[in-house]
Motif scaffolding. Sequence first.
Motif, PDB file in Angstrom:
ATOM      1  N   PRO A 212       7.783  23.461  14.400  1.00  0.00           N
ATOM      2  CA  PRO A 212       8.903  22.835  14.457  1.00  0.00           C
ATOM      3  C   PRO A 212       9.179  22.120  12.398  1.00  0.00           C
ATOM      4  O   PRO A 212      10.714  23.110  12.511  1.00  0.00           O
ATOM      5  N   ALA A 213       7.951  22.084  11.542  1.00  0.00           N
ATOM      6  CA  ALA A 213       8.217  22.220  10.587  1.00  0.00           C
ATOM      7  C   ALA A 213       8.878  23.387   9.781  1.00  0.00           C
ATOM      8  O   ALA A 213       9.847  23.548   9.126  1.00  0.00           O
ATOM      9  N   TYR A 214       8.660  25.292  10.348  1.00  0.00           N
ATOM     10  CA  TYR A 214       9.446  26.087   9.661  1.00  0.00           C
ATOM     11  C   TYR A 214      10.890  26.484  10.177  1.00  0.00           C
ATOM     12  O   TYR A 214      11.525  25.991   8.872  1.00  0.00           O
ATOM     13  N   PRO A 215      11.642  26.198  11.436  1.00  0.00           N
ATOM     14  CA  PRO A 215      12.745  26.445  10.937  1.00  0.00           C
ATOM     15  C   PRO A 215      13.703  24.556  10.855  1.00  0.00           C
ATOM     16  O   PRO A 215      14.974  25.217  10.254  1.00  0.00           O
ATOM     17  N   LEU A 216      13.216  23.536  10.375  1.00  0.00           N
ATOM     18  CA  LEU A 216      13.669  22.730   9.469  1.00  0.00           C
ATOM     19  C   LEU A 216      14.089  23.229   8.404  1.00  0.00           C
ATOM     20  O   LEU A 216      14.695  22.628   7.828  1.00  0.00           O
ATOM     21  N   CYS A 217      12.746  23.420   7.803  1.00  0.00           N
ATOM     22  CA  CYS A 217      12.800  23.852   6.453  1.00  0.00           C
ATOM     23  C   CYS A 217      13.731  24.817   5.809  1.00  0.00           C
ATOM     24  O   CYS A 217      14.271  24.997   4.992  1.00  0.00           O
TER      25      CYS A 217
ATOM     26  N   LEU B 293       1.830  14.549  11.959  1.00  0.00           N
ATOM     27  CA  LEU B 293       2.977  14.279  11.207  1.00  0.00           C
ATOM     28  C   LEU B 293       3.022  14.617   9.158  1.00  0.00           C
ATOM     29  O   LEU B 293       3.941  15.273   8.723  1.00  0.00           O
ATOM     30  N   GLY B 294       1.860  14.260   8.899  1.00  0.00           N
ATOM     31  CA  GLY B 294       1.757  14.408   7.713  1.00  0.00           C
ATOM     32  C   GLY B 294       1.054  15.641   7.583  1.00  0.00           C
ATOM     33  O   GLY B 294       1.957  17.091   6.129  1.00  0.00           O
ATOM     34  N   LYS B 295       0.595  16.682   8.688  1.00  0.00           N
ATOM     35  CA  LYS B 295       0.090  18.183   8.805  1.00  0.00           C
ATOM     36  C   LYS B 295       1.937  18.900   8.486  1.00  0.00           C
ATOM     37  O   LYS B 295       1.852  20.032   7.738  1.00  0.00           O
ATOM     38  N   LEU B 296       3.040  18.128   9.848  1.00  0.00           N
ATOM     39  CA  LEU B 296       4.402  19.268   9.341  1.00  0.00           C
ATOM     40  C   LEU B 296       4.417  18.992   8.357  1.00  0.00           C
ATOM     41  O   LEU B 296       5.186  20.121   8.196  1.00  0.00           O
ATOM     42  N   THR B 297       5.172  17.884   8.114  1.00  0.00           N
ATOM     43  CA  THR B 297       5.744  17.881   6.917  1.00  0.00           C
ATOM     44  C   THR B 297       5.022  18.754   5.265  1.00  0.00           C
ATOM     45  O   THR B 297       5.744  19.054   4.508  1.00  0.00           O
ATOM     46  N   VAL B 298       4.000  18.318   5.419  1.00  0.00           N
ATOM     47  CA  VAL B 298       3.254  19.364   4.076  1.00  0.00           C
ATOM     48  C   VAL B 298       3.649  21.129   4.470  1.00  0.00           C
ATOM     49  O   VAL B 298       2.796  22.087   3.319  1.00  0.00           O
ATOM     50  N   SER B 299       3.247  21.577   5.524  1.00  0.00           N
ATOM     51  CA  SER B 299       4.015  22.997   5.890  1.00  0.00           C
ATOM     52  C   SER B 299       4.605  22.994   5.328  1.00  0.00           C
ATOM     53  O   SER B 299       4.899  24.674   4.846  1.00  0.00           O
ATOM     54  N   ALA B 300       6.157  22.401   5.444  1.00  0.00           N
ATOM     55  CA  ALA B 300       6.886  22.698   5.662  1.00  0.00           C
ATOM     56  C   ALA B 300       6.585  22.785   3.874  1.00  0.00           C
ATOM     57  O   ALA B 300       7.939  23.496   3.182  1.00  0.00           O
ATOM     58  N   ALA B 301       6.529  22.268   3.400  1.00  0.00           N
ATOM     59  CA  ALA B 301       7.231  22.061   1.609  1.00  0.00           C
ATOM     60  C   ALA B 301       5.789  22.928   1.038  1.00  0.00           C
ATOM     61  O   ALA B 301       6.112  23.589   0.280  1.00  0.00           O
ATOM     62  N   PHE B 302       4.888  23.394   1.923  1.00  0.00           N
ATOM     63  CA  PHE B 302       3.716  24.685   1.545  1.00  0.00           C
ATOM     64  C   PHE B 302       4.687  25.984   1.964  1.00  0.00           C
ATOM     65  O   PHE B 302       4.621  27.398   0.622  1.00  0.00           O
ATOM     66  N   ASN B 303       5.734  26.501   2.674  1.00  0.00           N
ATOM     67  CA  ASN B 303       6.351  26.993   3.199  1.00  0.00           C
ATOM     68  C   ASN B 303       8.027  27.522   1.738  1.00  0.00           C
ATOM     69  O   ASN B 303       7.856  28.951   0.931  1.00  0.00           O
TER      70      ASN B 303
ATOM     71  N   THR C   5       9.497  32.192   5.648  1.00  0.00           N
ATOM     72  CA  THR C   5       8.799  31.122   6.757  1.00  0.00           C
ATOM     73  C   THR C   5       8.721  31.856   7.746  1.00  0.00           C
ATOM     74  O   THR C   5       7.182  31.354   8.174  1.00  0.00           O
ATOM     75  N   LEU C   6       8.399  33.337   7.732  1.00  0.00           N
ATOM     76  CA  LEU C   6       8.148  33.622   9.428  1.00  0.00           C
ATOM     77  C   LEU C   6       6.728  34.054   8.654  1.00  0.00           C
ATOM     78  O   LEU C   6       6.160  34.001   9.980  1.00  0.00           O
ATOM     79  N   THR C   7       6.113  34.445   7.773  1.00  0.00           N
ATOM     80  CA  THR C   7       4.531  34.580   7.220  1.00  0.00           C
ATOM     81  C   THR C   7       4.235  33.560   7.654  1.00  0.00           C
ATOM     82  O   THR C   7       3.129  33.668   8.032  1.00  0.00           O
ATOM     83  N   SER C   8       4.384  32.008   7.041  1.00  0.00           N
ATOM     84  CA  SER C   8       3.824  31.016   7.337  1.00  0.00           C
ATOM     85  C   SER C   8       4.229  30.559   9.058  1.00  0.00           C
ATOM     86  O   SER C   8       2.657  30.232   9.176  1.00  0.00           O
ATOM     87  N   MET C   9       4.804  30.816   9.475  1.00  0.00           N
ATOM     88  CA  MET C   9       4.540  30.418  11.037  1.00  0.00           C
ATOM     89  C   MET C   9       4.527  31.139  11.454  1.00  0.00           C
ATOM     90  O   MET C   9       3.252  30.807  12.301  1.00  0.00           O
ATOM     91  N   THR C  10       3.561  32.159  11.504  1.00  0.00           N
ATOM     92  CA  THR C  10       2.190  33.645  11.616  1.00  0.00           C
ATOM     93  C   THR C  10       1.382  33.033  11.118  1.00  0.00           C
ATOM     94  O   THR C  10       0.528  32.826  11.881  1.00  0.00           O
ATOM     95  N   PHE C  11       1.139  32.176  10.504  1.00  0.00           N
ATOM     96  CA  PHE C  11      -0.374  32.070  10.172  1.00  0.00           C
ATOM     97  C   PHE C  11      -1.077  30.841  10.509  1.00  0.00           C
ATOM     98  O   PHE C  11      -1.719  30.656  10.928  1.00  0.00           O
ATOM     99  N   ALA C  12       0.424  29.770  11.250  1.00  0.00           N
ATOM    100  CA  ALA C  12      -0.083  28.758  12.128  1.00  0.00           C
ATOM    101  C   ALA C  12      -0.270  28.647  12.988  1.00  0.00           C
ATOM    102  O   ALA C  12      -0.952  28.277  13.961  1.00  0.00           O
TER     103      ALA C  12
END
Length: 527
Positions: free
Chosen positions: A321-326, A374-384, A172-179
């Motif tokens: 916000p998607a990453y702590p949630l996922c 909103l779609g970007k937020l949820t698909v980001s969680a899915a991608f992570n 999750t940290l790698t995805s978060m830093t990409f964002a």
Amino acid sequence: MDVEEAFQVVGEFGAYQKRAVAVLALTQVYMACQSMLVVLVGASPEVHVEKHDGVHSPVTFFGDVDSIVTEWLLVKQQSYKVSLAGSLFFVGLLLGSFVLGPLSDTVGRRPVYLTALFLEVLLGYVTAASPSYEVFAASRLLVGLMNGAIGLVCFILTQEYVGKSYWAVTGTLTSMTFAVGIALFAALGFVIRPWRTLATAANTWGVLCFLLSTTLPESPRWLYCRRHTRRAQEVMRYMALMNGRPAHKLTLRPAGGGSGGSGGSGILQLATHPLLRLRTFLLMYVWYACSLVYYGLTLGAGDVSGNRYLNVAMSGLVELPAYPLCVYCMNRPWAGRRKSLSAFLCLSAWACLGAIFIPEDAETSLGVTSLALLGKLTVSAAFNIVYVYTSELYPTVVRNAGLGVCAMSCRVGGILAPFVPSMRALAAAVPFSVFSLSGFSAGALVLLLPETLGAPPAHTLEQLQPGSRRVLENKKLHGNKCESRMAGRCRVCCRHALKRTRISNFAQNSRPNRCYSGGWFLEKLPS
């Protein structure tokens, strides 16, 4: 002890591992800048072209914009070249994921990572100094080639430097830093408007990442599964010393199971192994859908009404916000990896579906832009989640090959993504319809995959072989305490007293599974 037990001695996520993961996270910021480069350097201002007697007069641009569009006059019939440059980058990602990514399963994670990062930095400066569009497009293809290799190996290293209980956190940290990198690149673009200066400044960050990355060790998990036991032991002992843990008692036994270096190439094993083949086909489509929706919404941020730089920054910040949630959902028994991934994909699809029914001239703030975010937020969680989930579904000996094949299909989605927003010319609802259908179909297919929460990581192909279960011993269960000799490794004991505990053999590891009463028992498969 094996490598999993060694991480308990060394520390699953000690000070040394935190520094190593931080270096890899900084590399993600650099990768984000390269991925989003065309969005800003390909900005197209308002243009006016007059015709006199059928002959085009000089092109007039309105606004203070310095981009490849204004320098090479990529307007009218030439405007497709901007999207083409973006797609060439993703073609490079595809080739890098397929060719260079699996190479790290053979020669090692560190050599591939450092070589690709060094070449990407050099090619990044070629992009900034391109004398023509053709050189620019070719450099984007080669930068994408290196970026594809770096992305896979960088993620794998963040997993293999730490204990399995921290895989969700580091992934999750790698995805978060990409964002964060997307948002920082938007801020950099707002300050630096000339496109060549912007490309140079963004690429210079890669020099720092390369210098820091030279201090990273080889993956101890890769060394261990490749039977370089002595080298793996040296890396683990060094980690223990840097973490302030005693290292003199750390001795690794030779890896058991199958040979880490035989049995054909990783790609061939994915195709011939029946269980891996099914998982790979399903994951390839899921990765494709995640990429198409994620990059389609990200690269389309500049085309949404409003300030280009603010939209790009918001498309990055909305992911945070998607990453702590996922992470929370991934580690809950009621959700796990599989259900969380399916739910986030479907939520993203619902957001895109809702955007179809909003009129284009709607002036409310809760319009297309809000639903797109909103779609970007949820698909980001899915991608992570799909990164973490995929790495757990493949054993160590073919993990990078599996991720490479999945990332290859992911890049197909990335190649198509720049062209999907332009389908708005056919009908305003077409882009979001494509994203919605992709999300729903991928969310349904995910449910065909097994859950990996609580299961130990497999290292060899033999640990994936199904086998018949047998009762090794029958012990009484008193309340929540199991008297089985393997109870210490149970995740949760069966909640019914006087029930039979079924234990099967799974190489030298064990994994929790549900019994008919709804509790948990320890499962092993026979060797």
